[in-house]
Structure formats: C-alpha cells, structure tokens
Design an enzyme around this catalytic site. Structure first.
Site, mmCIF file in Angstrom:
data_model
loop_
_atom_site.group_PDB
_atom_site.id
_atom_site.type_symbol
_atom_site.label_atom_id
_atom_site.label_comp_id
_atom_site.label_asym_id
_atom_site.label_seq_id
_atom_site.Cartn_x
_atom_site.Cartn_y
_atom_site.Cartn_z
ATOM 1 N N ASN A 17 6.244 3.759 0.501
ATOM 2 C CA ASN A 17 5.059 3.086 -0.013
ATOM 3 C C ASN A 17 4.504 2.289 1.164
ATOM 4 O O ASN A 17 5.100 1.285 1.568
ATOM 5 C CB ASN A 17 5.407 2.161 -1.176
ATOM 6 C CG ASN A 17 4.222 1.386 -1.695
ATOM 7 O OD1 ASN A 17 3.169 1.311 -1.066
ATOM 8 N ND2 ASN A 17 4.394 0.774 -2.855
ATOM 9 N N ALA A 48 2.315 0.159 1.462
ATOM 10 C CA ALA A 48 1.971 -1.232 1.166
ATOM 11 C C ALA A 48 3.202 -2.133 1.112
ATOM 12 O O ALA A 48 3.072 -3.345 0.988
ATOM 13 C CB ALA A 48 1.225 -1.315 -0.166
ATOM 14 N N CYS A 49 4.380 -1.564 1.220
ATOM 15 C CA CYS A 49 5.641 -2.301 1.102
ATOM 16 C C CYS A 49 6.223 -2.610 2.476
ATOM 17 O O CYS A 49 6.477 -1.711 3.276
ATOM 18 C CB CYS A 49 6.630 -1.470 0.287
ATOM 19 S SG CYS A 49 8.313 -2.119 0.249
ATOM 20 N N GLY A 50 6.452 -3.896 2.763
ATOM 21 C CA GLY A 50 7.020 -4.298 4.047
ATOM 22 C C GLY A 50 8.397 -3.708 4.292
ATOM 23 O O GLY A 50 8.712 -3.301 5.416
ATOM 24 N N ARG A 69 7.857 -0.151 5.293
ATOM 25 C CA ARG A 69 7.321 -0.069 6.664
ATOM 26 C C ARG A 69 8.408 -0.372 7.701
ATOM 27 O O ARG A 69 8.483 0.287 8.744
ATOM 28 C CB ARG A 69 6.140 -1.025 6.842
ATOM 29 C CG ARG A 69 4.889 -0.601 6.094
ATOM 30 C CD ARG A 69 3.670 -1.422 6.513
ATOM 31 N NE ARG A 69 3.863 -2.854 6.390
ATOM 32 C CZ ARG A 69 3.607 -3.583 5.293
ATOM 33 N NH1 ARG A 69 3.146 -2.986 4.202
ATOM 34 N NH2 ARG A 69 3.782 -4.885 5.301
#
Length: 132
Positions: A8, A10-12, A15
């Site tokens: 995802n 948008a997920c730190g 990432r």
C-alpha cells in the site's frame, strides 16, 4: 530470489519495507493490492503459508473492519475473506513473499529475515535506525 510485496503506497511501514528490499539489492514484484484487489484463493494461500489464521491479516486502523464486525467471535473465515475482497484496505500490510517464506512485515524490519542478503543498516522514514 523472487520477492513479491503486497504493498500500500500510502503506508509508511509498506514504503519502508519496499525501501529495505531495494537497499538489499533486490527488486520485488510490487502488487498494489488496493488497485489489484484480492481473491479468496490468494488470501487463503498467504495465510496458510504464514501458518496464521485469516483473521490475523485483519487491519483495524483506517478500515471498516470493526464496523463490519470482523473482530467479533462470530465472524468466520468466509465472512472475513468476503469483507477483505470487498474492502481490500482491511488486509494488513505489507505482506512479503520470498523463497525464505511469507510474512506480514509489521514492523518493517521483519522483511530482513526474508532476504538473501539483507542490508546491515537502514534508516526508516521516521529516522529510526534498523540494524547494527
């Protein structure tokens, strides 16, 4: 080594996991599961490979999981899987598949156990150092 990351963007944590894989010299197959979606077979397979119940893949924060009753004892696997297919964000992330196994990488440094040549030191987005 083939590595697949169910990601995802948008997920730190997701990432950071992707960055650790790349810093270790691997280029994973990245599956943006919010766009690609899930199948019942894939979800069941991932859970089985992890040796974990399907409910262990439920994400609460920022999802409709609680409102859908997925944390209730009465919620069975078919109900949970149907909700995950209808709302892909319910599946916790990131999930990494490699030749060394399958794992939900929360925290992100758990990915290092799945890599053939893991990076010795890594700094996450928030400045936290991982490794020696």
């Amino acid at each position: 080594m083939t590595i697949t990351l169910y990601h995802n963007p948008a997920c730190g944590t997701s990432r950071n996991t992707l960055a650790m894989i790349r810093a270790s010299g691997e280029e994973p197959v990245v599956v943006d599961y919010l766009q690609a979606g899930w199948s019942a077979e894939r979800l069941q397979s991932l859970a089985a490979q992890m040796g974990a119940p399907i409910r262990s893949l439920i994400r609460d924060k920022g999802t409709p999981a609680r409102a859908l009753g997925l944390f209730d004892e009465e919620a069975d696997d078919p109900t949970i899987i149907a909700a995950m297919i209808a709302h892909p964000v319910i599946v916790n992330r990131p999930i990494v598949v490699s030749d060394k196994g399958v794992r939900l990488c929360r925290p992100s440094e758990l990915v290092l156990e799945l890599l053939s040549e893991p990076v010795a030191r890594f700094t996450k987005e928030d400045g936290e150092a991982v490794g020696a």
